[in-house]
Design a protein around this motif. Structure first.
Motif, PDB file in Angstrom:
ATOM      1  N   MET A  26     -29.497  12.473  51.922  1.00  0.00           N
ATOM      2  CA  MET A  26     -30.659  12.432  52.808  1.00  0.00           C
ATOM      3  C   MET A  26     -31.195  13.827  53.123  1.00  0.00           C
ATOM      4  N   MET A  27     -30.344  14.817  53.091  1.00  0.00           N
ATOM      5  CA  MET A  27     -30.759  16.197  53.342  1.00  0.00           C
ATOM      6  C   MET A  27     -31.142  16.891  52.029  1.00  0.00           C
ATOM      7  N   PHE A  28     -31.748  16.136  51.145  1.00  0.00           N
ATOM      8  CA  PHE A  28     -32.249  16.651  49.866  1.00  0.00           C
ATOM      9  C   PHE A  28     -31.145  17.280  49.030  1.00  0.00           C
ATOM     10  N   PHE A  29     -30.060  16.541  48.868  1.00  0.00           N
ATOM     11  CA  PHE A  29     -28.944  16.919  48.013  1.00  0.00           C
ATOM     12  C   PHE A  29     -28.330  18.253  48.432  1.00  0.00           C
ATOM     13  N   ASP A  30     -27.951  18.319  49.703  1.00  0.00           N
ATOM     14  CA  ASP A  30     -27.258  19.487  50.222  1.00  0.00           C
ATOM     15  C   ASP A  30     -25.857  19.534  49.619  1.00  0.00           C
ATOM     16  N   GLY A  31     -25.580  20.589  48.875  1.00  0.00           N
ATOM     17  CA  GLY A  31     -24.316  20.707  48.150  1.00  0.00           C
ATOM     18  C   GLY A  31     -23.096  20.734  49.051  1.00  0.00           C
ATOM     19  N   GLY A  32     -23.203  21.388  50.211  1.00  0.00           N
ATOM     20  CA  GLY A  32     -22.072  21.477  51.125  1.00  0.00           C
ATOM     21  C   GLY A  32     -21.664  20.122  51.676  1.00  0.00           C
ATOM     22  N   LEU A  33     -22.640  19.341  52.127  1.00  0.00           N
ATOM     23  CA  LEU A  33     -22.332  18.016  52.656  1.00  0.00           C
ATOM     24  C   LEU A  33     -21.777  17.099  51.572  1.00  0.00           C
ATOM     25  N   THR A  67     -13.740   7.693  35.020  1.00  0.00           N
ATOM     26  CA  THR A  67     -12.993   8.774  35.653  1.00  0.00           C
ATOM     27  C   THR A  67     -13.565  10.132  35.283  1.00  0.00           C
ATOM     28  N   VAL A  68     -13.862  10.322  33.998  1.00  0.00           N
ATOM     29  CA  VAL A  68     -14.406  11.602  33.548  1.00  0.00           C
ATOM     30  C   VAL A  68     -15.772  11.856  34.188  1.00  0.00           C
ATOM     31  N   CYS A  69     -16.614  10.829  34.240  1.00  0.00           N
ATOM     32  CA  CYS A  69     -17.933  10.995  34.850  1.00  0.00           C
ATOM     33  C   CYS A  69     -17.827  11.241  36.351  1.00  0.00           C
ATOM     34  N   PHE A  70     -16.933  10.513  37.025  1.00  0.00           N
ATOM     35  CA  PHE A  70     -16.778  10.675  38.471  1.00  0.00           C
ATOM     36  C   PHE A  70     -16.326  12.090  38.817  1.00  0.00           C
ATOM     37  N   PHE A  71     -15.261  12.558  38.180  1.00  0.00           N
ATOM     38  CA  PHE A  71     -14.764  13.900  38.481  1.00  0.00           C
ATOM     39  C   PHE A  71     -15.673  14.982  37.915  1.00  0.00           C
ATOM     40  N   GLY A  72     -16.350  14.694  36.803  1.00  0.00           N
ATOM     41  CA  GLY A  72     -17.349  15.640  36.290  1.00  0.00           C
ATOM     42  C   GLY A  72     -18.509  15.802  37.251  1.00  0.00           C
ATOM     43  N   GLY A  73     -18.938  14.706  37.861  1.00  0.00           N
ATOM     44  CA  GLY A  73     -19.997  14.784  38.863  1.00  0.00           C
ATOM     45  C   GLY A  73     -19.569  15.572  40.083  1.00  0.00           C
ATOM     46  N   ILE A  74     -18.326  15.375  40.513  1.00  0.00           N
ATOM     47  CA  ILE A  74     -17.811  16.154  41.647  1.00  0.00           C
ATOM     48  C   ILE A  74     -17.786  17.638  41.289  1.00  0.00           C
ATOM     49  N   VAL A  79     -20.231  23.241  41.667  1.00  0.00           N
ATOM     50  CA  VAL A  79     -20.831  24.429  41.052  1.00  0.00           C
ATOM     51  C   VAL A  79     -22.329  24.514  41.315  1.00  0.00           C
ATOM     52  N   LYS A  80     -22.787  23.809  42.357  1.00  0.00           N
ATOM     53  CA  LYS A  80     -24.152  23.896  42.868  1.00  0.00           C
ATOM     54  C   LYS A  80     -25.212  23.275  41.961  1.00  0.00           C
ATOM     55  N   TRP A  81     -24.874  22.172  41.305  1.00  0.00           N
ATOM     56  CA  TRP A  81     -25.839  21.341  40.608  1.00  0.00           C
ATOM     57  C   TRP A  81     -25.796  19.956  41.243  1.00  0.00           C
ATOM     58  N   PRO A  82     -26.223  19.843  42.493  1.00  0.00           N
ATOM     59  CA  PRO A  82     -25.972  18.601  43.229  1.00  0.00           C
ATOM     60  C   PRO A  82     -26.730  17.378  42.707  1.00  0.00           C
ATOM     61  N   ILE A  83     -27.952  17.525  42.271  1.00  0.00           N
ATOM     62  CA  ILE A  83     -28.717  16.346  41.836  1.00  0.00           C
ATOM     63  C   ILE A  83     -28.104  15.744  40.580  1.00  0.00           C
ATOM     64  N   ILE A  84     -27.857  16.571  39.590  1.00  0.00           N
ATOM     65  CA  ILE A  84     -27.246  16.084  38.355  1.00  0.00           C
ATOM     66  C   ILE A  84     -25.826  15.586  38.641  1.00  0.00           C
ATOM     67  N   GLY A  85     -25.096  16.303  39.504  1.00  0.00           N
ATOM     68  CA  GLY A  85     -23.740  15.908  39.849  1.00  0.00           C
ATOM     69  C   GLY A  85     -23.677  14.543  40.513  1.00  0.00           C
ATOM     70  N   VAL A  86     -24.608  14.266  41.421  1.00  0.00           N
ATOM     71  CA  VAL A  86     -24.610  12.971  42.098  1.00  0.00           C
ATOM     72  C   VAL A  86     -24.952  11.857  41.114  1.00  0.00           C
ATOM     73  N   ILE A  87     -25.861  12.113  40.197  1.00  0.00           N
ATOM     74  CA  ILE A  87     -26.219  11.092  39.200  1.00  0.00           C
ATOM     75  C   ILE A  87     -25.029  10.776  38.308  1.00  0.00           C
ATOM     76  N   VAL A  88     -24.349  11.813  37.822  1.00  0.00           N
ATOM     77  CA  VAL A  88     -23.171  11.612  36.970  1.00  0.00           C
ATOM     78  C   VAL A  88     -22.055  10.943  37.759  1.00  0.00           C
ATOM     79  N   GLU A  89     -21.870  11.383  38.998  1.00  0.00           N
ATOM     80  CA  GLU A  89     -20.832  10.804  39.855  1.00  0.00           C
ATOM     81  C   GLU A  89     -21.124   9.333  40.157  1.00  0.00           C
ATOM     82  N   LEU A  90     -22.381   8.989  40.377  1.00  0.00           N
ATOM     83  CA  LEU A  90     -22.755   7.599  40.637  1.00  0.00           C
ATOM     84  C   LEU A  90     -22.480   6.721  39.420  1.00  0.00           C
ATOM     85  N   PHE A  91     -22.767   7.230  38.232  1.00  0.00           N
ATOM     86  CA  PHE A  91     -22.462   6.495  37.006  1.00  0.00           C
ATOM     87  C   PHE A  91     -20.955   6.253  36.889  1.00  0.00           C
TER      88      PHE A  91
END
Length: 137
Positions: A26-33, A67-74, A79-91
């Motif tokens: 909701m905070m526009f893919f804030d990496g810290g949160l 598992t690979v996609c989930f941990f790869g997204g994390i 490493v500060k690529w939150p949008i791509i990371g969340v998409i990969v993590e969601l998959f």
């Protein structure tokens, strides 16, 4: 079945992890949160089901892609690529936990207010299709 104190703490950590991930999106893919949410979610899951079962759950051969996609997204979130990371993590999340969606939907249908909403004629068909439930006709 009653929960132990450790499992209760795990449920709380998992809930906070999901909350922080939602707030991060909701905070526009804030990496810290998002990073805090991921850490809390994994810690909570480990406390709820135990270390051995958590390792077994993520190491299953038939769920290795998830598992690979989930941990790869994390890792991408870290490493500060939150949008791509969340998409990969969601998959990866859908691949890992997709088998639980029908159980979750049937549980939600038993709740007082949410159950009435999910059992409404139009919404019921959409929810059944999303959760993969097949109704006998």
């Amino acid at each position: 079945m009653w929960l132990t104190d450790t499992q209760k703490i795990g449920v709380g950590l998992t809930a906070f992890g999901l909350f922080f991930m939602l707030m991060g999106v909701m905070m526009f893919f804030d990496g810290g949160l998002l990073a805090i949410g991921n850490i809390l979610f994994l810690a909570g899951l480990t406390l709820v089901i135990g270390t051995q079962k958590t390792l077994y759950f993520f190491a299953r051969k038939q769920k290795i892609r998830g598992t690979v996609c989930f941990f790869g997204g994390i890792l991408l979130v870290f490493v500060k690529w939150p949008i791509i990371g969340v998409i990969v993590e969601l998959f990866g999340f859908i691949n890992l936990f997709g088998d639980f969606f029908p159980v979750i939907v049937s549980f939600l249908r038993r709740l007082p207010v949410i159950g009435n909403i999910l059992s409404a004629p139009g919404i019921s068909k959409v929810v059944d299709r999303m959760s993969g439930q097949r109704l006998p006709v």
